[in-house]
Design a protein around this motif. Sequence first.
Motif, PDB file in Angstrom:
ATOM      1  N   VAL A  19       0.838  -1.197   0.000  1.00 41.76           N
ATOM      2  CA  VAL A  19       0.000   0.000   0.000  1.00 41.76           C
ATOM      3  C   VAL A  19       0.879   1.256   0.000  1.00 41.76           C
ATOM      4  O   VAL A  19       0.637   2.209  -0.748  1.00 41.76           O
ATOM      5  CB  VAL A  19      -0.943  -0.009   1.228  1.00 41.76           C
ATOM      6  N   TYR A  20       1.907   1.240   0.832  1.00 43.41           N
ATOM      7  CA  TYR A  20       2.842   2.371   0.904  1.00 43.41           C
ATOM      8  C   TYR A  20       3.515   2.595  -0.445  1.00 43.41           C
ATOM      9  O   TYR A  20       3.728   3.740  -0.867  1.00 43.41           O
ATOM     10  CB  TYR A  20       3.883   2.083   1.977  1.00 43.41           C
ATOM     11  N   HIS A  21       3.856   1.505  -1.109  1.00 43.07           N
ATOM     12  CA  HIS A  21       4.477   1.577  -2.436  1.00 43.07           C
ATOM     13  C   HIS A  21       3.567   2.320  -3.417  1.00 43.07           C
ATOM     14  O   HIS A  21       4.036   3.159  -4.201  1.00 43.07           O
ATOM     15  CB  HIS A  21       4.750   0.151  -2.925  1.00 43.07           C
ATOM     16  N   TYR A  22       2.276   2.054  -3.356  1.00 39.40           N
ATOM     17  CA  TYR A  22       1.347   2.750  -4.264  1.00 39.40           C
ATOM     18  C   TYR A  22       1.218   4.221  -3.895  1.00 39.40           C
ATOM     19  O   TYR A  22       1.041   5.072  -4.773  1.00 39.40           O
ATOM     20  CB  TYR A  22      -0.018   2.062  -4.256  1.00 39.40           C
ATOM     21  N   ARG A  26       1.976   7.140  -6.584  1.00 40.54           N
ATOM     22  CA  ARG A  26       0.915   8.110  -6.881  1.00 40.54           C
ATOM     23  C   ARG A  26       1.307   9.530  -6.500  1.00 40.54           C
ATOM     24  O   ARG A  26       0.509  10.459  -6.633  1.00 40.54           O
ATOM     25  CB  ARG A  26      -0.361   7.721  -6.133  1.00 40.54           C
ATOM     26  N   GLY A  27       2.519   9.723  -5.982  1.00 38.82           N
ATOM     27  CA  GLY A  27       3.041  11.067  -5.774  1.00 38.82           C
ATOM     28  C   GLY A  27       2.760  11.690  -4.423  1.00 38.82           C
ATOM     29  O   GLY A  27       2.933  12.907  -4.261  1.00 38.82           O
ATOM     30  N   LEU A  28       2.355  10.910  -3.414  1.00 37.18           N
ATOM     31  CA  LEU A  28       2.148  11.495  -2.089  1.00 37.18           C
ATOM     32  C   LEU A  28       3.490  11.850  -1.453  1.00 37.18           C
ATOM     33  O   LEU A  28       4.490  11.166  -1.671  1.00 37.18           O
ATOM     34  CB  LEU A  28       1.390  10.519  -1.182  1.00 37.18           C
ATOM     35  N   SER A  29       3.507  12.900  -0.671  1.00 33.32           N
ATOM     36  CA  SER A  29       4.746  13.376  -0.060  1.00 33.32           C
ATOM     37  C   SER A  29       5.216  12.431   1.040  1.00 33.32           C
ATOM     38  O   SER A  29       4.435  11.631   1.573  1.00 33.32           O
ATOM     39  CB  SER A  29       4.551  14.776   0.522  1.00 33.32           C
ATOM     40  N   ASP A  30       6.485  12.548   1.404  1.00 32.30           N
ATOM     41  CA  ASP A  30       7.046  11.698   2.462  1.00 32.30           C
ATOM     42  C   ASP A  30       6.297  11.843   3.790  1.00 32.30           C
ATOM     43  O   ASP A  30       5.949  10.832   4.412  1.00 32.30           O
ATOM     44  CB  ASP A  30       8.529  12.024   2.665  1.00 32.30           C
ATOM     45  N   PRO A  31       6.020  13.066   4.272  1.00 33.08           N
ATOM     46  CA  PRO A  31       5.296  13.182   5.553  1.00 33.08           C
ATOM     47  C   PRO A  31       3.897  12.582   5.482  1.00 33.08           C
ATOM     48  O   PRO A  31       3.451  11.938   6.437  1.00 33.08           O
ATOM     49  CB  PRO A  31       5.257  14.697   5.784  1.00 33.08           C
ATOM     50  N   ASP A  32       3.208  12.780   4.352  1.00 31.62           N
ATOM     51  CA  ASP A  32       1.854  12.234   4.220  1.00 31.62           C
ATOM     52  C   ASP A  32       1.889  10.705   4.212  1.00 31.62           C
ATOM     53  O   ASP A  32       1.056  10.042   4.844  1.00 31.62           O
ATOM     54  CB  ASP A  32       1.195  12.743   2.935  1.00 31.62           C
ATOM     55  N   ARG A  33       2.860  10.143   3.506  1.00 33.34           N
ATOM     56  CA  ARG A  33       2.969   8.684   3.465  1.00 33.34           C
ATOM     57  C   ARG A  33       3.278   8.123   4.853  1.00 33.34           C
ATOM     58  O   ARG A  33       2.719   7.090   5.254  1.00 33.34           O
ATOM     59  CB  ARG A  33       4.057   8.255   2.474  1.00 33.34           C
ATOM     60  N   GLU A  64      -6.331   0.305  -4.755  1.00 33.68           N
ATOM     61  CA  GLU A  64      -7.632   0.891  -4.467  1.00 33.68           C
ATOM     62  C   GLU A  64      -7.741   1.281  -2.998  1.00 33.68           C
ATOM     63  O   GLU A  64      -8.283   2.348  -2.653  1.00 33.68           O
ATOM     64  CB  GLU A  64      -8.734  -0.107  -4.834  1.00 33.68           C
ATOM     65  N   PHE A  65      -7.220   0.430  -2.127  1.00 36.45           N
ATOM     66  CA  PHE A  65      -7.256   0.732  -0.702  1.00 36.45           C
ATOM     67  C   PHE A  65      -6.401   1.963  -0.400  1.00 36.45           C
ATOM     68  O   PHE A  65      -6.784   2.817   0.423  1.00 36.45           O
ATOM     69  CB  PHE A  65      -6.760  -0.473   0.090  1.00 36.45           C
ATOM     70  N   ALA A  66      -5.239   2.060  -1.051  1.00 40.41           N
ATOM     71  CA  ALA A  66      -4.374   3.227  -0.855  1.00 40.41           C
ATOM     72  C   ALA A  66      -5.087   4.503  -1.296  1.00 40.41           C
ATOM     73  O   ALA A  66      -4.987   5.553  -0.648  1.00 40.41           O
ATOM     74  CB  ALA A  66      -3.073   3.048  -1.642  1.00 40.41           C
ATOM     75  N   ARG A  67      -5.816   4.414  -2.410  1.00 48.27           N
ATOM     76  CA  ARG A  67      -6.568   5.583  -2.889  1.00 48.27           C
ATOM     77  C   ARG A  67      -7.642   5.999  -1.878  1.00 48.27           C
ATOM     78  O   ARG A  67      -7.800   7.191  -1.585  1.00 48.27           O
ATOM     79  CB  ARG A  67      -7.215   5.262  -4.229  1.00 48.27           C
TER      80      ARG A  67
END
Length: 239
Positions: A19-22, A26-33, A64-67
Amino acid sequence: MSAEHPGLDPRVEDWVATVYHYWRRRGLSDPDRAQLRADLERDCRLALAEGATIDELTDADPDEFARELAEAAGLGYGVLRADPSMTATSFLVSALVGAVAGCIASLLLIYPIGTRLLDHLPLTDAGEGVFAIGLHVVAACACTASAMGALRWRFRFHVGILRTTLLAGLFLLLGGAVSVAPTMALAASLGYSTAAHVVLQELGIVFAFCLSGLLTAFWIGTRPSRPTRVDESTAAPSR
């Protein structure tokens, strides 16, 4: 791991990592991830403590779960970026393309500037020799840095790519350094000839040693660092 935050089952850890890989792709920032991952791991622990099974937790499609998690947190979910597989061939090709780009940059920038300085500096013969060696070292470092940049960019979504990239740079430089002795021995045996076939042989020696260095870096960087903690009979298939 503390009792307050017990470790997750390896299958759940693998699924969370997917999930983290997706999120990365998908371009999420490091702090958000990092925040989303911490929340997901906490929720998984709570679900397991309340009786949920591992299969129930890991059954959802990870992308889909990551989204869904990203949108629930009010974060954008960009276009899925390419994640090419890292094989020995793709690794070598990427590194060599980067190295060639570095060589071109050296020929166009480093060597012209260096030779111009050499013409204007009041150096002895020994000093000119040292300067020339330094110039070659700078050019070699530029080629290596370019090769590392190519690897880091192409395989940026791979786990451990920073370590593998650093290994590639190290062994590429080592391969080039080790190639000096046999190359000079060949040149001396042929009277330091500048004939095309002699130059090609010398370049071939350097290329072979650099290629060996890259293959060594690939082998070290991609081999498993430790045995898997999950018994093969109970391990969930990778997604």
